[in-house]
Design an enzyme around this catalytic site. Structure first.
Site, short mmCIF file in Angstrom:
data_model
loop_
_atom_site.label_atom_id
_atom_site.label_comp_id
_atom_site.label_asym_id
_atom_site.label_seq_id
_atom_site.Cartn_x
_atom_site.Cartn_y
_atom_site.Cartn_z
CB SER A 21 -0.91 4.52 5.36
OG SER A 21 -2.06 5.16 5.89
CG ASP A 72 -6.01 -1.79 9.53
OD1 ASP A 72 -7.05 -1.63 8.87
OD2 ASP A 72 -4.95 -1.17 9.29
CG HIS A 91 -4.69 1.42 6.84
ND1 HIS A 91 -4.34 1.05 8.12
CD2 HIS A 91 -4.05 2.60 6.59
CE1 HIS A 91 -3.52 1.96 8.63
NE2 HIS A 91 -3.33 2.91 7.74
#
Length: 274
Positions: free
Chosen positions: A77, A239, A242
Protein backbone atom coordinates in the site's frame (compact mmCIF):
# COMPACT_ATOMS: atom_id res chain seq x y z
CA UNK A 1 -1.78 -2.74 5.07
CA UNK A 2 -5.07 -2.65 6.94
CA UNK A 3 -4.65 -1.10 10.37
CA UNK A 4 -7.04 -3.42 12.19
CA UNK A 5 -5.31 -6.51 10.84
CA UNK A 6 -1.91 -5.11 11.77
CA UNK A 7 -2.46 -4.69 15.48
CA UNK A 8 -4.32 -8.00 15.78
CA UNK A 9 -1.47 -9.87 14.11
CA UNK A 10 1.17 -8.10 16.17
CA UNK A 11 -0.61 -8.98 19.38
CA UNK A 12 -0.81 -12.67 18.38
CA UNK A 13 2.81 -12.64 17.30
CA UNK A 14 3.92 -11.08 20.55
CA UNK A 15 2.16 -13.86 22.42
CA UNK A 16 4.07 -16.49 20.46
CA UNK A 17 7.50 -14.97 21.06
CA UNK A 18 8.97 -15.54 24.48
CA UNK A 19 5.89 -17.07 26.13
CA UNK A 20 3.96 -14.13 27.59
CA UNK A 21 2.26 -14.50 30.94
CA UNK A 22 -1.52 -14.29 31.14
CA UNK A 23 -1.33 -10.74 32.51
CA UNK A 24 1.07 -9.57 29.80
CA UNK A 25 -1.00 -11.18 27.06
CA UNK A 26 -4.11 -9.50 28.49
CA UNK A 27 -2.32 -6.13 28.40
CA UNK A 28 -1.35 -6.55 24.75
CA UNK A 29 -4.83 -7.76 23.87
CA UNK A 30 -6.34 -4.63 25.43
CA UNK A 31 -3.83 -2.42 23.61
CA UNK A 32 -4.66 -4.17 20.36
CA UNK A 33 -8.39 -3.47 20.76
CA UNK A 34 -7.80 0.19 21.55
CA UNK A 35 -5.47 0.66 18.59
CA UNK A 36 -7.97 -0.99 16.22
CA UNK A 37 -10.66 1.43 17.38
CA UNK A 38 -8.40 4.43 16.74
CA UNK A 39 -7.01 3.29 13.39
CA UNK A 40 -10.24 1.92 11.97
CA UNK A 41 -10.44 -0.02 8.72
CA UNK A 42 -8.97 1.14 5.41
CA UNK A 43 -11.60 1.44 2.68
CA UNK A 44 -11.42 1.89 -1.06
CA UNK A 45 -8.54 1.49 -3.47
CA UNK A 46 -5.57 3.80 -3.97
CA UNK A 47 -5.75 6.26 -6.83
CA UNK A 48 -3.92 5.59 -10.07
CA UNK A 49 -2.32 8.01 -12.53
CA UNK A 50 -0.17 5.76 -14.69
CA UNK A 51 0.99 7.15 -18.00
CA UNK A 52 3.74 9.23 -19.58
CA UNK A 53 5.20 12.22 -17.73
CA UNK A 54 7.21 14.88 -19.54
CA UNK A 55 10.29 16.86 -18.43
CA UNK A 56 8.20 20.05 -18.20
CA UNK A 57 6.15 18.47 -15.38
CA UNK A 58 3.07 17.73 -17.45
CA UNK A 59 1.35 14.38 -17.58
CA UNK A 60 0.08 11.86 -17.77
CA UNK A 61 -0.22 12.36 -21.51
CA UNK A 62 -1.83 9.92 -23.96
CA UNK A 63 1.09 9.90 -26.41
CA UNK A 64 3.76 7.21 -26.17
CA UNK A 65 7.15 8.78 -26.98
CA UNK A 66 9.66 6.32 -28.39
CA UNK A 67 12.36 7.44 -25.94
CA UNK A 68 10.32 7.16 -22.72
CA UNK A 69 12.11 5.72 -19.67
CA UNK A 70 10.07 2.82 -18.33
CA UNK A 71 9.52 3.18 -14.56
CA UNK A 72 7.57 0.58 -12.56
CA UNK A 73 6.46 0.69 -8.92
CA UNK A 74 5.86 -2.60 -7.11
CA UNK A 75 5.02 -3.55 -3.54
CA UNK A 76 2.33 -2.87 -0.97
CA UNK A 77 0.00 0.00 0.00
CA UNK A 78 2.90 2.39 0.58
CA UNK A 79 4.11 1.84 -2.97
CA UNK A 80 0.55 2.13 -4.30
CA UNK A 81 -0.07 5.40 -2.44
CA UNK A 82 -3.02 4.45 -0.25
CA UNK A 83 -3.97 7.54 1.74
CA UNK A 84 -3.20 10.10 -0.98
CA UNK A 85 -6.17 12.37 -1.69
CA UNK A 86 -5.33 13.20 -5.31
CA UNK A 87 -3.44 11.57 -8.16
CA UNK A 88 -0.77 14.27 -7.98
CA UNK A 89 0.07 13.14 -4.43
CA UNK A 90 0.86 9.55 -5.37
CA UNK A 91 4.49 8.56 -4.75
CA UNK A 92 4.82 7.12 -8.25
CA UNK A 93 3.66 10.38 -9.79
CA UNK A 94 6.09 12.45 -7.69
CA UNK A 95 8.93 10.18 -8.74
CA UNK A 96 7.97 9.94 -12.42
CA UNK A 97 7.91 13.73 -12.69
CA UNK A 98 11.23 14.05 -10.86
CA UNK A 99 12.85 11.40 -13.03
CA UNK A 100 11.55 13.04 -16.22
CA UNK A 101 12.97 16.40 -15.16
CA UNK A 102 16.36 14.95 -14.28
CA UNK A 103 16.57 12.70 -17.32
CA UNK A 104 15.35 15.35 -19.74
CA UNK A 105 13.17 12.70 -21.35
CA UNK A 106 9.66 11.30 -20.88
CA UNK A 107 9.01 8.71 -18.17
CA UNK A 108 6.34 6.04 -18.49
CA UNK A 109 4.93 5.20 -15.04
CA UNK A 110 3.35 1.78 -14.46
CA UNK A 111 2.11 0.86 -10.98
CA UNK A 112 1.92 -2.84 -10.12
CA UNK A 113 1.78 -2.38 -6.33
CA UNK A 114 -1.25 -3.89 -4.57
CA UNK A 115 -2.60 -2.97 -1.14
CA UNK A 116 -2.00 -5.71 1.43
CA UNK A 117 0.84 -7.39 -0.47
CA UNK A 118 3.51 -9.36 1.30
CA UNK A 119 6.86 -10.23 -0.23
CA UNK A 120 5.41 -13.64 -1.12
CA UNK A 121 2.95 -11.78 -3.39
CA UNK A 122 5.66 -10.00 -5.38
CA UNK A 123 6.02 -12.84 -7.87
CA UNK A 124 2.65 -12.02 -9.46
CA UNK A 125 3.53 -8.34 -9.73
CA UNK A 126 6.89 -9.18 -11.28
CA UNK A 127 5.20 -11.56 -13.73
CA UNK A 128 3.14 -8.65 -15.05
CA UNK A 129 6.06 -6.21 -15.02
CA UNK A 130 8.21 -8.58 -17.07
CA UNK A 131 5.69 -8.65 -19.92
CA UNK A 132 7.34 -5.37 -20.90
CA UNK A 133 10.39 -5.04 -18.62
CA UNK A 134 10.88 -1.49 -17.30
CA UNK A 135 14.20 0.29 -17.35
CA UNK A 136 13.89 1.15 -13.66
CA UNK A 137 11.81 -0.33 -10.84
CA UNK A 138 11.07 0.74 -7.28
CA UNK A 139 9.92 -1.83 -4.73
CA UNK A 140 8.53 -0.97 -1.30
CA UNK A 141 7.60 -4.07 0.69
CA UNK A 142 7.89 -5.64 4.12
CA UNK A 143 5.35 -4.09 6.48
CA UNK A 144 2.79 -6.81 5.90
CA UNK A 145 5.45 -9.48 6.36
CA UNK A 146 5.97 -8.12 9.88
CA UNK A 147 2.28 -7.97 10.74
CA UNK A 148 1.69 -11.51 9.48
CA UNK A 149 4.79 -12.78 11.26
CA UNK A 150 6.68 -14.05 8.22
CA UNK A 151 10.18 -15.16 9.14
CA UNK A 152 12.75 -12.46 8.46
CA UNK A 153 15.06 -14.77 6.55
CA UNK A 154 12.23 -16.13 4.43
CA UNK A 155 11.02 -12.64 3.58
CA UNK A 156 14.48 -11.41 2.57
CA UNK A 157 15.10 -14.49 0.42
CA UNK A 158 11.78 -14.02 -1.39
CA UNK A 159 12.65 -10.40 -2.08
CA UNK A 160 16.03 -11.40 -3.46
CA UNK A 161 14.42 -13.93 -5.81
CA UNK A 162 12.12 -11.34 -7.35
CA UNK A 163 14.83 -8.68 -7.58
CA UNK A 164 17.02 -11.18 -9.44
CA UNK A 165 14.21 -11.82 -11.93
CA UNK A 166 13.94 -8.12 -12.70
CA UNK A 167 17.69 -7.63 -12.92
CA UNK A 168 18.06 -10.55 -15.32
CA UNK A 169 15.55 -8.82 -17.60
CA UNK A 170 17.76 -5.72 -17.65
CA UNK A 171 15.79 -3.70 -15.09
CA UNK A 172 17.64 -1.53 -12.57
CA UNK A 173 16.05 -2.12 -9.15
CA UNK A 174 15.84 0.15 -6.11
CA UNK A 175 14.19 -1.14 -2.93
CA UNK A 176 12.81 0.99 -0.12
CA UNK A 177 13.40 -1.35 2.81
CA UNK A 178 10.81 -2.02 5.51
CA UNK A 179 9.68 1.16 7.29
CA UNK A 180 9.55 1.37 11.09
CA UNK A 181 6.08 0.87 12.61
CA UNK A 182 7.32 2.69 15.70
CA UNK A 183 6.09 5.84 13.94
CA UNK A 184 2.48 4.56 14.04
CA UNK A 185 1.44 6.04 17.39
CA UNK A 186 -2.04 4.42 17.56
CA UNK A 187 -0.20 1.14 18.18
CA UNK A 188 0.49 1.47 21.93
CA UNK A 189 3.52 0.42 23.91
CA UNK A 190 4.91 -2.18 24.40
CA UNK A 191 3.23 -3.56 21.26
CA UNK A 192 4.78 -0.81 19.12
CA UNK A 193 8.29 -1.66 20.32
CA UNK A 194 7.79 -5.31 19.36
CA UNK A 195 6.66 -4.26 15.89
CA UNK A 196 9.59 -1.85 15.56
CA UNK A 197 12.15 -4.53 16.37
CA UNK A 198 10.73 -6.84 13.72
CA UNK A 199 10.68 -4.03 11.15
CA UNK A 200 14.30 -3.08 11.75
CA UNK A 201 15.44 -6.71 11.69
CA UNK A 202 13.67 -7.22 8.37
CA UNK A 203 15.11 -4.02 6.90
CA UNK A 204 18.63 -5.18 7.80
CA UNK A 205 18.02 -8.59 6.25
CA UNK A 206 16.61 -7.00 3.11
CA UNK A 207 19.65 -4.81 2.72
CA UNK A 208 22.05 -7.72 3.19
CA UNK A 209 20.26 -9.64 0.45
CA UNK A 210 20.25 -6.64 -1.87
CA UNK A 211 23.92 -5.92 -1.24
CA UNK A 212 24.69 -9.52 -2.14
CA UNK A 213 22.86 -9.09 -5.45
CA UNK A 214 24.35 -5.68 -6.22
CA UNK A 215 20.93 -4.04 -6.08
CA UNK A 216 20.20 -0.63 -4.58
CA UNK A 217 18.49 -0.05 -1.23
CA UNK A 218 17.11 2.97 0.61
CA UNK A 219 16.44 2.79 4.35
CA UNK A 220 12.94 4.15 4.87
CA UNK A 221 13.23 3.39 8.59
CA UNK A 222 16.27 5.66 8.92
CA UNK A 223 15.40 8.40 6.41
CA UNK A 224 11.60 8.67 6.47
CA UNK A 225 10.15 7.12 9.63
CA UNK A 226 11.77 9.65 12.04
CA UNK A 227 9.93 12.52 10.29
CA UNK A 228 6.62 10.69 10.68
CA UNK A 229 7.42 10.13 14.34
CA UNK A 230 8.05 13.84 14.87
CA UNK A 231 5.20 15.19 12.70
CA UNK A 232 2.40 12.61 12.73
CA UNK A 233 -0.42 15.16 12.36
CA UNK A 234 1.20 16.58 9.22
CA UNK A 235 2.25 13.37 7.47
CA UNK A 236 -0.34 10.67 8.23
CA UNK A 237 -3.70 10.30 6.50
CA UNK A 238 -7.02 10.12 8.33
CA UNK A 239 -6.50 6.44 9.22
CA UNK A 240 -3.34 7.47 11.13
CA UNK A 241 -1.58 4.51 9.59
CA UNK A 242 -0.88 5.35 5.93
CA UNK A 243 0.83 8.56 4.75
CA UNK A 244 -1.14 11.47 3.36
CA UNK A 245 -0.10 13.56 0.37
CA UNK A 246 2.58 15.40 2.37
CA UNK A 247 3.89 12.10 3.70
CA UNK A 248 4.24 10.64 0.23
CA UNK A 249 5.93 13.81 -1.00
CA UNK A 250 8.48 13.45 1.81
CA UNK A 251 9.11 9.80 0.95
CA UNK A 252 9.49 10.64 -2.74
CA UNK A 253 12.02 13.36 -1.93
CA UNK A 254 14.16 10.74 -0.19
CA UNK A 255 13.78 8.12 -2.91
CA UNK A 256 14.34 10.32 -5.97
CA UNK A 257 18.09 10.81 -5.62
CA UNK A 258 18.87 7.08 -5.25
CA UNK A 259 16.61 6.31 -8.22
CA UNK A 260 18.42 8.90 -10.33
CA UNK A 261 21.77 7.54 -9.25
CA UNK A 262 20.78 3.94 -9.96
CA UNK A 263 19.53 4.92 -13.41
CA UNK A 264 22.76 6.81 -14.16
CA UNK A 265 21.07 10.21 -14.28
CA UNK A 266 22.72 13.43 -13.17
CA UNK A 267 21.11 15.08 -10.18
CA UNK A 268 21.78 17.76 -7.63
CA UNK A 269 21.32 15.71 -4.47
CA UNK A 270 23.75 13.66 -2.47
CA UNK A 271 23.17 9.93 -2.15
CA UNK A 272 20.66 9.03 0.54
CA UNK A 273 20.99 5.28 0.43
CA UNK A 274 21.29 3.40 3.69
Amino acid sequence: MAGMRVVRALMLGAGSVGGLSGAAYGLLNGQSRRARMIIGKSTGLPRNADGVYLPDGSGPVPAEPHDALGFAVLGDSLAAGLGADTEDQLPGVHLARGLAEEAGRPVRLTTHAIVGSRTSDLDEQVDVALIDPPDLALIIIGGNDVTTRMRVGTSAALLGKQVRRLMRAGTTVVVGTCPDLDAVTPIPQPLRTIASRWCLALARAQRRELDRLGAHSVSLAALVSPEFRQRPDELFSADRFHPNGAGYELAASVLLAPLCDAAGLTHSWGLLTA
